[in-house]
Design an enzyme around this catalytic site. Structure first.
Site, short mmCIF file in Angstrom:
data_model
loop_
_atom_site.label_atom_id
_atom_site.label_comp_id
_atom_site.label_asym_id
_atom_site.label_seq_id
_atom_site.Cartn_x
_atom_site.Cartn_y
_atom_site.Cartn_z
CD GLU B 60 -1.68 -2.46 1.30
OE1 GLU B 60 -0.53 -2.70 1.74
OE2 GLU B 60 -2.49 -3.36 1.02
CG HIS B 129 -11.72 -8.12 5.56
ND1 HIS B 129 -11.10 -9.00 6.41
CD2 HIS B 129 -11.02 -8.18 4.40
CE1 HIS B 129 -10.09 -9.57 5.79
NE2 HIS B 129 -10.01 -9.10 4.57
C1 LIG Z 1 -1.97 -5.13 3.91
C2 LIG Z 1 -3.01 -5.89 3.16
N1 LIG Z 1 -3.40 -5.46 1.95
C3 LIG Z 1 -4.34 -6.13 1.27
C4 LIG Z 1 -4.93 -7.23 1.78
C5 LIG Z 1 -6.02 -7.98 1.01
N2 LIG Z 1 -5.49 -9.28 0.61
C6 LIG Z 1 -5.73 -10.38 1.35
S1 LIG Z 1 -4.92 -11.70 0.76
C7 LIG Z 1 -4.28 -10.84 -0.53
C8 LIG Z 1 -3.41 -11.52 -1.52
C9 LIG Z 1 -2.31 -12.27 -0.87
O1 LIG Z 1 -1.56 -12.94 -1.81
P1 LIG Z 1 -0.34 -13.84 -1.38
O2 LIG Z 1 0.49 -13.12 -0.38
O3 LIG Z 1 0.33 -14.31 -2.60
O4 LIG Z 1 -1.02 -15.05 -0.61
P2 LIG Z 1 -2.01 -16.15 -1.19
O5 LIG Z 1 -3.38 -15.69 -0.83
O6 LIG Z 1 -1.80 -16.24 -2.65
O7 LIG Z 1 -1.66 -17.39 -0.49
C10 LIG Z 1 -4.70 -9.51 -0.48
C11 LIG Z 1 -4.36 -8.49 -1.47
C12 LIG Z 1 -4.50 -7.64 3.05
N3 LIG Z 1 -5.03 -8.72 3.66
N4 LIG Z 1 -3.55 -6.97 3.71
#
Ligand SMILES: Cc1ncc(C[n+]2csc(CCOP(=O)(O)OP(=O)(O)O)c2C)c(N)n1
Ligand SMILES: [Mg+2]
Lengths: 340, 328
Positions: B60, B129
């Site tokens: 972010e 959320h």
């Molecule tokens: C700081 C933050 N920004 C955005 C989110 C929303 N969000 C939740 S999971 C995710 C994607 C995570 O991807 P990754 O780290 O590759 O893990 P995966 O879900 O693929 O295992 C996002 C953008 C969040 N939880 N925290």
């Protein structure tokens, strides 16, 4: 670089040396993986039936998680997981009943008494740190746990997991830097499934392997085939031993695939070609490991059937148990804001 | 005039302005093929391409920091933070950079940036959320903060925000996205930042609110009037900074009683500032205490339905406050 291909890595990283895992260990690994998968599938069923408002999955990550978990000692090591680590927390002692209580937001959910979404693990009793939703914040906590463990002369390794998406956050980089400067006993485990929700890896980073990030912090970084629990176990064991010897942190990247949408609130058909998903099915870690064990004569069909019926019974029990558990009382809303 | 859902009013305005002005770019997590996790930017990447619709890395601080750089160099960036709960890694960029660029350069630089973020509870979003942390931002001179819940207001305020010379935090109530529908004028209508709206006139008591709590407030007002109780005036703040002191004080001077309703924690919330304003400026007109109905002092909204319900104010808790106030 196109979409990462878990099949393209790991041949050299695949365990060649004896791993020290007995046949019984391998079967136990398989049982944990199969349990995690079946529990996960049940959670989706309950979601579709309108009983569980939210599900987030470990499907596709089971081998990576169990390979890693077997390298750890739950009695003394500290797990700092993220939301996909169902298989890992089961190995650390969280039960299917616990998971179902959390899924249905019931009283008795040991992670948060129904306060957090499912998948937000945590249990002091099981050496699992409580976790939040903001990605990558936990990576710094694991570093701090390792700092304290070193200070207290404990034989503790902090193990933390994060998605490849989370490695873009500043917290991830700050953690690696800090841990490496102080040679802390922490292992950074990246479960790289190629997507951060919808964003493919090529839009997240300009490198092929997340493990390359380790070089910038002067720590070992390896990429393993995260669909092979034995390969992951070998890499994890090396990193854990290094940490126990006081030689500092390591980064392990396990290439996996996410077999579900990001969560029950997501629709992956809007960004992921269903053919890609189908093509990955041949690399389903649970099915593959089962086939390997059967082929090697480590597991028999009868044993497998017994394992499966044990798992089904456990999951049925957990589901019924949680369905009958009460919700928290509204008066519990204001508990635990402060400790005194 | 077409009626639209809140989410469509926002999306249509983004499309219209992106067509009209190629300085506008959109950047954030999952804003491309996925069209944002709430689908506000759905279809945008197909029409405007990857150069103007950027799926960012999951970071972010980079979303806002890069948007600031683009803003000071001729673009009109619209940054999306996926959930307001996840804005914290960008706080330095928002508070120390975007909000202070004009002041620290004595007007030499401006930062025409919009940060869109869904916020609010009641959607089983649990602790991370569901948050309503707008008051962190409303205390910051240099930032503007808007929180429209009516679709026409959202369209008009978004247009104002995009062309505003300063950074605007544009808050979208995620529960309202597909719940609140109303007529939305076409043809580039704008709503000025800093103007509240009297959405229901009344004479005995004023409710001041915004977001989904506006709708709980309206329900409470109607229930009270249906019982033959006081006549209730309801104000939608729409903009949380700068506050529309004129509309607030005019109403309170008329009714002499006020309840401020918001779903954020009560202490230090937007309602605290509104209450202080009324106490300072309208004291002679008051016939009762300035009251607030807001969330309890617990860190965030729990997941379990009974706890989530216990956290959020609703028409009944607002109604109870109205009745207590009627006794004065
Ligand atoms: C700081 C933050 N920004 C955005 C989110 C929303 N969000 C939740 S999971 C995710 C994607 C995570 O991807 P990754 O780290 O590759 O893990 P995966 O879900 O693929 O295992 C996002 C953008 C969040 N939880 N925290
Ligand atoms: Mg990922």
């Amino acid at each position: 670089m196109t979409h990462h291909d878990p099949g393209g890595v790991g041949t050299e990283a695949r365990a060649t040396a004896p791993t020290g895992l007995s046949d019984a260990d391998l079967v136990r690994m398989y049982e944990f993986m199969a349990l995690a998968r079946a529990l996960d599938e049940r959670m989706w069923l309950l979601n579709r039936a309108g009983q569980a408002p939210f599900v987030i999955s470990c499907q596709g990550h089971e081998a990576a998680q169990i390979g890693a978990a077997f390298a750890l000692q739950p009695s003394k090591d500290v797990l700092v997981p993220y939301y996909r680590d169902l298989a890992m927390v089961l190995y650390f002692g969280v039960t299917p009943r616990d998971i179902m209580l959390s899924l249905l937001a019931r009283r008795g959910d040991p992670a948060s008494q129904g306060r957090q979404m499912p998948g937000h693990f945590g249990s002091r009793r099981h050496n699992i740190l409580t976790t939040s939703s903001p990605v990558a914040t936990q990576v710094l906590h694991a570093t701090g746990v390792a700092l304290a463990a070193k200070y207290r002369r404990e034989d503790t390794v902090a193990w933390t997991c994060v998605g490849e998406g989370g490695t873009s956050e500043g917290d991830f980089h700050e953690a690696l830097n800090f841990a490496s400067i102080h040679r802390l006993p922490v292992v950074f485990f990246v479960e790289n499934n190629g997507y951060a929700i919808s964003v493919p890896q090529r839009k997240q980073m300009a490198i092929e392997n997340v493990a390359a990030r380790a070089a910038g912090y002067n720590m070992p970084g390896v990429t393993v085939d995260g669909t092979d629990p034995v390969a992951v176990y070998a890499a994890a064991t090396e990193a854990v031993e290094r940490a126990r010897r006081g030689e500092g942190p390591s980064l392990i990247e396990a290439k996996v695939y996410r077999f579900t949408a990001h969560s029950s609130d997501d629709d992956d058909r809007t960004y992921r070609d269903p053919q890609e998903l189908e093509a990955q099915r041949v690399r389903d870690p649970v099915a593959r490991f089962r086939a390997t064990l059967l082929e090697q004569g480590v597991l028999s069909e009868e044993q497998d059937a017994a394992i499966r019926s044990r798992i089904t019974a456990q999951i049925n029990d957990a589901t019924e148990f949680a369905e009958q558990a009460p919700y928290p009382d509204p008066s519990e809303l204001t508990l635990h804001v402060y400790g005194s | 005039m077409a009626t639209k859902l809140l989410i469509d009013a926002i999306r249509d305005t983004l499309f219209a302005e992106m067509r009209a002005d190629d300085r506008i770019i959109v950047l954030g997590e999952d804003v491309g093929a996925r069209g944002g996790v709430f689908r506000v930017t759905a279809g945008m990447i197909d029409e405007f391409g990857e150069e103007r619709v950027i799926d960012t890395p999951l970071a972010e601080s980079s979303i806002v920091g890069v948007a600031i750089g683009a803003a000071v160099h001729g673009l009109l960036p619209i940054a999306e933070i996926q959930f307001l709960d996840f804005i914290h890694p960008a706080m330095d960029q928002i508070m120390n950079e975007a909000a202070k660029i004009r002041y620290r350069s004595a007007g030499d630089f401006g930062c025409p940036l919009v940060i869109r973020a869904p916020y609010g509870g009641g959607v089983h979003g649990a602790l991370y959320h569901s948050q309503s942390i707008e008051a962190i931002f409303t205390r910051e001179p240099g930032l503007k903060v808007v929180a429209p819940v009516n679709p026409a207001d959202a369209a008009g305020l978004l247009r104002s925000a995009i062309y505003d010379p300063d950074p605007v935090l544009f808050l979208e109530h995620k529960k309202a996205y597909r719940l609140i529908r109303d007529e939305v004028p076409e043809n580039g209508h704008t709503v000025p930042i800093g103007k509240a709206k009297v959405v229901k006139e009344g004479s005995d008591v004023t409710i001041i609110s915004y977001g989904m709590m506006l709708h709980e407030s309206l329900a409470a007002a109607e229930a009270l009037e249906a019982k033959g109780g006081s006549s209730v005036e309801v104000i939608d703040l729409r903009t949380l900074r700068p506050l529309d002191t004129e509309t607030i004080l005019a109403s309170v001077s008329k009714t002499g009683k006020v309840v401020i309703v918001y779903e954020a924690n009560k202490v230090g919330g937007v309602g605290a500032e509104v209450a202080a304003l009324i106490a300072e400026e309208a004291f002679p007109y008051l016939d009762g205490p300035v009251m607030r109905v807001a969330a309890p002092e617990v860190p965030a909204i729990p997941f379990s339905p009974p706890l989530e319900r216990a956290f959020l104010p609703n028409a009944e808790t607002i109604g109870a406050a109205l009745e207590r106030l009627a006794a004065f």
